[in-house]
Design an enzyme around this catalytic site. Sequence first.
Site, short mmCIF file in Angstrom:
data_model
loop_
_atom_site.label_atom_id
_atom_site.label_comp_id
_atom_site.label_asym_id
_atom_site.label_seq_id
_atom_site.Cartn_x
_atom_site.Cartn_y
_atom_site.Cartn_z
N CYS A 1 -2.10 3.69 1.67
CA CYS A 1 -3.49 3.86 1.27
C CYS A 1 -4.35 2.76 1.89
O CYS A 1 -3.94 2.09 2.83
CB CYS A 1 -3.60 3.86 -0.26
SG CYS A 1 -2.81 2.41 -1.01
N HIS B 1 0.90 6.23 -7.47
CA HIS B 1 0.08 5.10 -7.03
C HIS B 1 -1.27 5.16 -7.72
O HIS B 1 -1.87 6.24 -7.83
CB HIS B 1 -0.08 5.10 -5.52
CG HIS B 1 1.24 5.12 -4.81
ND1 HIS B 1 2.05 4.02 -4.72
CD2 HIS B 1 1.91 6.13 -4.22
CE1 HIS B 1 3.16 4.34 -4.09
NE2 HIS B 1 3.11 5.63 -3.78
N GLU C 1 0.85 -1.19 0.00
CA GLU C 1 0.00 0.00 0.00
C GLU C 1 0.89 1.24 0.00
O GLU C 1 1.18 1.82 1.03
CB GLU C 1 -0.94 0.03 1.22
CG GLU C 1 -2.17 -0.84 1.10
CD GLU C 1 -1.90 -2.30 1.45
OE1 GLU C 1 -2.75 -3.15 1.14
OE2 GLU C 1 -0.83 -2.59 2.02
N SER C 2 1.38 1.61 -1.19
CA SER C 2 2.12 2.86 -1.44
C SER C 2 3.63 2.78 -1.21
O SER C 2 4.26 1.84 -1.69
CB SER C 2 1.47 4.03 -0.72
OG SER C 2 0.14 4.21 -1.18
N SER D 1 2.15 0.83 -8.61
CA SER D 1 2.92 1.78 -7.80
C SER D 1 4.31 1.93 -8.39
O SER D 1 4.86 0.99 -8.96
CB SER D 1 3.04 1.30 -6.35
OG SER D 1 1.82 1.41 -5.66
#
Length: 353
Positions: free
Chosen positions: A78, A245, A63-64, A232
């Site tokens: 995120c 992203h 997540e990022s 990403s």
Amino acid sequence: MAVSGFEGFEKRLELQFTGHDPVMGTGLRLLDFESIEQVLHLVQCTVVSALGNQHFDSYVLSESSLFVYPTKIIIKTCGTTQLLKSVQPFINLARTLNLDIVSVRYTRGSFIFPQAQPHPHTSFHEEIMYLEDNIPDHLCYRKASVIPSKLTSHSWHVFSAGAMEYSGDVPYTVEVCMTELDQTLARKFFRYPNDGKNGDSAGKEMTEATGINRINPNSQICDFAFDPCGYSMNGLDRDCYSTIHVTPEDGFSYASFECIGSVHTDMAEMVKKAVKVFGPTTVSVATTGACHVPAVAIETVTMKIKTAVEQLGMKYRSCSMDELPAAGRWCFRRLQLAGKEYNNMRGARVHAR
């Protein structure tokens, strides 16, 4: 709009440290990978790819992204990650290297699905209270601000705390949030079922096919494509980073672009190229710089970005500014696809659903 979906809007945390001459300029880069993984486990994300240069280490997360400089950590995540749970562990790890925290900065946009966020992210008030409870008292220059636009769904949230007033050595940071992406462009961030590729190879193909590699041709790129969709990347250009992203699903599509640079960096051109990759309906741009830089300088940067993005058919909707003693001067702009183009795109998206 979908009833529920993946939260694309990131939470961003920046921690700045100081200490007695970090060993050979490595400082926080001496942290072992296992210790970093333990912190990420608390946040509920993992490392999927990594790349470093002589200035900093870059990690693409599930997540990022995470960036580790000798005296600075930047992490943005995120989804429903619990980013602020990394504050105290990172401060404690830095102490093992004789580094002390001197500033904390937390920023985010307005969540698409705020009701899905867990503690401590259920509200900005809760986030502020959590930060207040987990940072040391000597960070006495504190301020929280919600920088508005004409749409309450596109506000910018900032909390900063520092041991002294901000005088950053990198003049500008630009954070760009894009929503309602063009469907045709967003489809480029989906993978074919059973494509036989891993996340690294599929990511490289997306980087080239979409033109992301041309946003800053000087960057080394670390990229990753998720299955079945999503993307990403981190870009490394000497001591400056950029990151993208993408959450491409229709109904809650989102993309972000962030970069830092000096007065010699053509940020407006990079932002324009990034926006062109995604064809969003709405673009929010948050720009920050040191308080000792005149307000007109920040306004000049944001005006150049505004002018560049307007060339893509976007129209300026609102602009707000604020100044935080430990985080610098902020300018927040919102642009939206203009007139006929907006109505045609909205109609096409409704019809597609």
